[in-house]
Scaffold this motif. Structure first.
Motif, PDB file in Angstrom:
ATOM      1  N   SER A 219     -46.860 -43.114  -2.601  1.00 17.42           N
ATOM      2  CA  SER A 219     -47.471 -41.814  -2.896  1.00 17.42           C
ATOM      3  C   SER A 219     -47.059 -40.738  -1.904  1.00 17.42           C
ATOM      4  CB  SER A 219     -48.998 -41.945  -2.901  1.00 17.42           C
ATOM      5  OG  SER A 219     -49.465 -42.368  -1.618  1.00 17.42           O
ATOM      6  N   LEU A 220     -46.461 -41.131  -0.773  1.00 18.55           N
ATOM      7  CA  LEU A 220     -46.069 -40.156   0.241  1.00 18.55           C
ATOM      8  C   LEU A 220     -44.580 -39.824   0.194  1.00 18.55           C
ATOM      9  CD1 LEU A 220     -48.192 -40.955   3.416  1.00 18.55           C
ATOM     10  CD2 LEU A 220     -48.646 -39.387   1.521  1.00 18.55           C
ATOM     11  N   ILE A 221     -43.893 -40.238  -0.859  1.00 20.37           N
ATOM     12  CA  ILE A 221     -42.499 -39.832  -1.074  1.00 20.37           C
ATOM     13  C   ILE A 221     -42.405 -39.184  -2.452  1.00 20.37           C
ATOM     14  CG2 ILE A 221     -40.116 -40.578  -1.330  1.00 20.37           C
ATOM     15  CD1 ILE A 221     -40.613 -42.789   0.624  1.00 20.37           C
ATOM     16  N   VAL A 222     -42.046 -37.909  -2.474  1.00 18.54           N
ATOM     17  CA  VAL A 222     -41.984 -37.136  -3.712  1.00 18.54           C
ATOM     18  C   VAL A 222     -40.607 -36.484  -3.822  1.00 18.54           C
ATOM     19  CG1 VAL A 222     -42.979 -35.217  -5.019  1.00 18.54           C
ATOM     20  CG2 VAL A 222     -44.458 -36.691  -3.632  1.00 18.54           C
ATOM     21  N   GLU A 223     -40.030 -36.540  -5.008  1.00 16.88           N
ATOM     22  CA  GLU A 223     -38.693 -35.965  -5.214  1.00 16.88           C
ATOM     23  C   GLU A 223     -38.763 -34.482  -5.550  1.00 16.88           C
ATOM     24  OE1 GLU A 223     -35.199 -36.418  -8.542  1.00 16.88           O
ATOM     25  OE2 GLU A 223     -35.878 -38.276  -7.559  1.00 16.88           O
ATOM     26  N   GLY A 224     -37.846 -33.710  -4.964  1.00 23.36           N
ATOM     27  CA  GLY A 224     -37.701 -32.293  -5.280  1.00 23.36           C
ATOM     28  C   GLY A 224     -36.294 -31.994  -5.778  1.00 23.36           C
ATOM     29  N   THR A 225     -36.009 -30.722  -5.993  1.00 26.90           N
ATOM     30  CA  THR A 225     -34.706 -30.326  -6.545  1.00 26.90           C
ATOM     31  C   THR A 225     -33.872 -29.508  -5.558  1.00 26.90           C
ATOM     32  OG1 THR A 225     -35.551 -28.251  -7.469  1.00 26.90           O
ATOM     33  CG2 THR A 225     -35.717 -30.226  -8.855  1.00 26.90           C
ATOM     34  N   TYR A 226     -34.324 -29.403  -4.326  1.00 24.04           N
ATOM     35  CA  TYR A 226     -33.730 -28.544  -3.295  1.00 24.04           C
ATOM     36  C   TYR A 226     -34.078 -27.072  -3.507  1.00 24.04           C
ATOM     37  CZ  TYR A 226     -30.913 -32.269  -1.134  1.00 24.04           C
ATOM     38  OH  TYR A 226     -30.504 -33.407  -0.465  1.00 24.04           O
ATOM     39  N   ARG A 227     -34.953 -26.765  -4.455  1.00 22.03           N
ATOM     40  CA  ARG A 227     -35.374 -25.382  -4.686  1.00 22.03           C
ATOM     41  C   ARG A 227     -36.820 -25.176  -4.211  1.00 22.03           C
ATOM     42  NH1 ARG A 227     -32.225 -26.203  -9.605  1.00 22.03           N
ATOM     43  NH2 ARG A 227     -30.459 -24.733  -9.633  1.00 22.03           N
ATOM     44  N   PHE A 228     -37.128 -23.920  -3.916  1.00 23.18           N
ATOM     45  CA  PHE A 228     -38.443 -23.558  -3.379  1.00 23.18           C
ATOM     46  C   PHE A 228     -39.572 -24.040  -4.272  1.00 23.18           C
ATOM     47  CE2 PHE A 228     -41.983 -20.538  -3.433  1.00 23.18           C
ATOM     48  CZ  PHE A 228     -42.383 -20.551  -2.101  1.00 23.18           C
ATOM     49  N   GLU A 229     -39.460 -23.793  -5.577  1.00 25.84           N
ATOM     50  CA  GLU A 229     -40.546 -24.139  -6.499  1.00 25.84           C
ATOM     51  C   GLU A 229     -40.842 -25.635  -6.487  1.00 25.84           C
ATOM     52  OE1 GLU A 229     -38.685 -20.351  -7.478  1.00 25.84           O
ATOM     53  OE2 GLU A 229     -37.865 -22.400  -7.245  1.00 25.84           O
ATOM     54  N   SER A 230     -39.807 -26.447  -6.360  1.00 24.57           N
ATOM     55  CA  SER A 230     -40.032 -27.892  -6.320  1.00 24.57           C
ATOM     56  C   SER A 230     -40.722 -28.295  -5.019  1.00 24.57           C
ATOM     57  CB  SER A 230     -38.711 -28.650  -6.476  1.00 24.57           C
ATOM     58  OG  SER A 230     -37.916 -28.556  -5.304  1.00 24.57           O
ATOM     59  N   GLY A 231     -40.507 -27.509  -3.956  1.00 20.95           N
ATOM     60  CA  GLY A 231     -41.211 -27.768  -2.707  1.00 20.95           C
ATOM     61  C   GLY A 231     -42.696 -27.508  -2.832  1.00 20.95           C
ATOM     62  N   VAL A 232     -43.054 -26.457  -3.574  1.00 23.92           N
ATOM     63  CA  VAL A 232     -44.465 -26.168  -3.817  1.00 23.92           C
ATOM     64  C   VAL A 232     -45.103 -27.325  -4.584  1.00 23.92           C
ATOM     65  CG1 VAL A 232     -46.116 -24.610  -4.909  1.00 23.92           C
ATOM     66  CG2 VAL A 232     -44.067 -23.671  -3.809  1.00 23.92           C
ATOM     67  N   ALA A 233     -44.420 -27.759  -5.655  1.00 26.50           N
ATOM     68  CA  ALA A 233     -44.953 -28.849  -6.479  1.00 26.50           C
ATOM     69  C   ALA A 233     -45.058 -30.140  -5.677  1.00 26.50           C
ATOM     70  CB  ALA A 233     -44.073 -29.046  -7.705  1.00 26.50           C
ATOM     71  N   ALA A 234     -44.026 -30.443  -4.886  1.00 28.60           N
ATOM     72  CA  ALA A 234     -44.053 -31.669  -4.081  1.00 28.60           C
ATOM     73  C   ALA A 234     -45.149 -31.589  -3.024  1.00 28.60           C
ATOM     74  CB  ALA A 234     -42.689 -31.887  -3.427  1.00 28.60           C
TER      75      ALA A 234
END
Length: 343
Positions: A219-234
């Motif tokens: 639960s403490l590893i979340v994938e992002g897309t290298y974009r800001f919005e994915s950082g918010v979601a993660a």
């Protein structure tokens, strides 16, 4: 004194007391020479009336002076950094830069790039991750007669065709910094599937945690897309965990900025309630508040060296020996986004 056009590059090198490669760099106006050497070689060239063989040079350059940058990368700041490094390397030469975005998910990507290389008759190309990790693309470049250099987070090819960084070790060092500050429950925003950088950076994070005897729940590893919005979601997902992490490692600065926003939307303070570490050391890291502790990725020096590898052997008499480094070390830049956990 030889008549104009009769002297050879060997004559110039012998009289100036330098290698043929050095003479080639003087003629190409390479920035890799000191002023004294440049002046000595130019003096000999003038005295001998040496003129490079234009036919040999045109053959070597495939009748153009174009360096291609081919990429499918969502990180705009990375692409700009690469462009800056290339432009620094080709400054004061006859080369120009051509940028070609592609879609790595397209079934025709390899054919499209092959056609582009053949139409433009590029002298050489730089391949950015993640497409640089595609061995079939490297074969396409060779078959099209275009030199290539692959940029990556790990060594992808021999030294003449690759520049790499030590992402795994760099992220391990960043994670150890958090552990030394007292953090034990640390989350990770990893990069997107299909990127070698995502694999290397996660491996570095897990290596440091394992060394410290710390477990990392899924639960403490979340994938992002290298974009800001994915950082918010993660960030939202990680901060929903119970108990929540006291620190988060982000695989790039853009996503780290998103994590900061997610934290603030919950009324959490950085670094008092949550410590954050990024990766890249782009302008984002110093423009946000507090300034971001991050890993400085030497993207401009890497790109500059890669372009210099492409330029090696561009005129008559110059061999293909490469003197540019192939491994570049990232370093941890400590700023104000890390502190000891409240508890």
């Amino acid at each position: 004194m030889k008549s104009e056009g009769k002297s050879t590059i060997n004559d110039v090198a012998r009289i100036a007391g330098v290698s043929k490669k050095t003479v080639s760099r003087v003629i190409n106006r390479s920035p890799l020479l000191n002023d004294e050497t440049r002046a000595r070689v130019e003096k000999v060239i003038g005295e001998l009336g040496y003129v490079p063989n234009p036919q040999a040079r045109a053959l070597a350059l495939r009748r153009n002076f174009l360096i291609g940058l081919i990429h499918d990368n969502p990180n705009a700041q990375m692409v700009l950094g690469v462009q800056q490094g290339i432009l620094e390397a080709i400054r004061d030469t006859d080369f120009a830069l051509v940028v070609r975005p592609v879609d790595r998910g397209s079934p025709t990507m390899l054919d499209d790039i092959r056609g582009f290389l053949e139409r433009q008759r590029l002298f050489g190309v730089m391949l950015l991750p993640p497409i640089s990790e595609n061995d079939a693309l490297a074969r396409v470049c060779r078959e099209a007669g275009a030199r290539y250099v692959r940029m990556g987070s790990a060594k992808l090819d021999d030294d003449d065709h690759a520049v790499a960084s030590n992402d795994r070790e760099a992220v391990a060092a960043a994670t150890r910094h958090l552990i030394e500050a007292g953090h034990r429950r640390i989350g990770l925003v990893q990069g997107p599937h299909g990127f070698r950088s995502a694999v290397e950076r996660r491996a570095g994070f897990e290596m440091a945690m394992e060394e410290a005897g710390l477990k990392v729940p899924r639960s403490l590893i979340v994938e992002g897309t290298y974009r800001f919005e994915s950082g918010v979601a993660a960030g939202d997902r990680l901060l929903d965990a119970s108990p929540r992490p006291t620190a988060i490692v982000s695989s790039n600065d853009e996503m780290a900025a998103g994590v900061v926003q997610a934290a603030r939307q919950r009324g959490l303070s950085v670094p008092e309630d949550l410590s954050i570490v990024g990766f890249d050391d782009t302008a984002t890291a110093t423009h946000m508040w507090p300034p971001l502790t991050t890993v400085r990725w030497p993207i401009i020096p890497m790109a500059r060296a890669a372009a210099s590898k492409l330029l090696a052997g561009t005129i008559e008499g110059e061999d293909d020996e490469v003197e540019e480094p192939s491994l570049f070390l990232s370093t941890l830049i400590r700023r104000a986004s890390v502190a000891a956990p409240r508890e």
